[in-house]
Design an enzyme around this catalytic site. Structure first.
Site, PDB file in Angstrom:
ATOM      1  N   HIS A   1       0.807  -1.224   0.000  1.00 48.44           N
ATOM      2  CA  HIS A   1       0.000   0.000   0.000  1.00 48.44           C
ATOM      3  C   HIS A   1       0.842   1.277   0.000  1.00 48.44           C
ATOM      4  CE1 HIS A   1       0.804  -0.024   4.328  1.00 48.44           C
ATOM      5  NE2 HIS A   1       0.335   1.212   4.388  1.00 48.44           N
TER       6      HIS A   1
ATOM      7  N   LYS B   1       5.911   5.454  -1.796  1.00 48.18           N
ATOM      8  CA  LYS B   1       6.805   6.301  -1.005  1.00 48.18           C
ATOM      9  C   LYS B   1       8.257   6.181  -1.460  1.00 48.18           C
ATOM     10  CE  LYS B   1       4.056   6.854   3.176  1.00 48.18           C
ATOM     11  NZ  LYS B   1       3.966   6.653   4.637  1.00 48.18           N
TER      12      LYS B   1
ATOM     13  N   HIS C   1      -6.461   3.681  -0.754  1.00 45.98           N
ATOM     14  CA  HIS C   1      -6.507   3.458   0.690  1.00 45.98           C
ATOM     15  C   HIS C   1      -6.529   4.743   1.513  1.00 45.98           C
ATOM     16  CE1 HIS C   1      -2.117   3.831   0.086  1.00 45.98           C
ATOM     17  NE2 HIS C   1      -2.046   4.147   1.376  1.00 45.98           N
ATOM     18  N   HIS C   2      -6.345   5.912   0.864  1.00 40.46           N
ATOM     19  CA  HIS C   2      -6.479   7.185   1.576  1.00 40.46           C
ATOM     20  C   HIS C   2      -7.767   7.924   1.211  1.00 40.46           C
ATOM     21  CE1 HIS C   2      -2.869   7.443   3.966  1.00 40.46           C
ATOM     22  NE2 HIS C   2      -2.141   7.044   2.944  1.00 40.46           N
TER      23      HIS C   2
END
Length: 235
Positions: free
Chosen positions: A94, A98, A147-148
């Site tokens: 997920h 980053k 997921h955000h």
């Protein structure tokens, strides 16, 4: 009678040969499937190592999020074995985006500036772009990308609302938030289990799917086991 016997023998042999061929075919399919799943696991683990090497504060985060997500999903009628496997891998990946966020932002002590926060927010989109290029990982895209998103439509990257957000993403959102709250970061201390669980309940119907928050009650003990069992790995 001789012709009948030969017919019976040939028919029996044909049946046995067909059965043998079927078994061989199934074995080959299973071997290919096992090989494919092993390859997918290796790819996912490589990504996880890369993310955690870049951001020490997320060490173990992906694994914990994955476990919390599967614990919650296991109590839902929507998830079968294959669905749980997909969700587990989505949890591990997920935060893969980053990798593209500068380290000085990920490791910053103190609150992020608005511009820095906008950069961090790109990780969901860039992560989805990374995995959609690999055919074997494309089924994980929804969890990584959404997921955000928030139940009330105020999340990112698309501002999706309610059930327009994939179920995988809604489950991961809860798992991700819970682990983020209970993990110490460079800019704040993690909070305790009960407080984090209480905050999830407060966000019912705003940040999180109310049905899933209700379902949390059935897996609270499992969350506790994961939390306690991984305590030594929590930074």
């Amino acid at each position: 009678m001789g012709s009948l016997k030969r017919y019976i023998i040939l028919s029996t042999l044909s049946f046995l040969v067909l059965q043998m061929l079927h078994l061989i075919y199934r074995r080959q399919v299973d071997l290919i499937k096992d090989s494919t799943e092993t390859t997918i696991e290796e790819i996912v683990n490589t990504f996880v190592v890369a993310v955690e090497a870049k951001d020490v504060y997320t060490y173990g985060h992906s694994e914990r999020v994955s476990q919390y997500a599967v614990a919650l999903a296991s109590s839902l009628p929507d998830y079968r074995e294959q669905d749980l496997k997909r969700l587990r891998l989505s949890g591990l990946l997920h935060d893969v985006g980053k990798i593209n966020v500068p380290e000085h932002i990920l490791m910053k002590k103190g609150r992020l500036l608005e511009k820095e926060y906008e950069t961090v927010k790109t990780h969901s989109t860039s992560g989805a772009q990374m995995i959609e290029r690999m055919s074997r990982l494309q089924r994980l895209k929804a969890g990584v990308l959404y997921h955000h998103e928030r139940w009330d439509g105020t999340g990112y990257p698309l501002g999706l609302k309610g059930r327009d957000i994939s179920l995988d993403a809604r489950v991961l959102a809860i798992a991700d938030a819970f682990d983020a709250m209970t993990t110490t970061r460079s800019y704040r201390q993690g909070i305790k289990f009960e407080e984090a669980f209480y905050r999830l309940e407060l966000a019912k119907g705003t940040q999180f799917d109310p049905w899933l928050i209700e379902s949390l009650k059935d897996v609270k003990n499992r969350f506790r086991e994961i939390y306690d069992g991984l305590e030594c790995g929590r930074k």
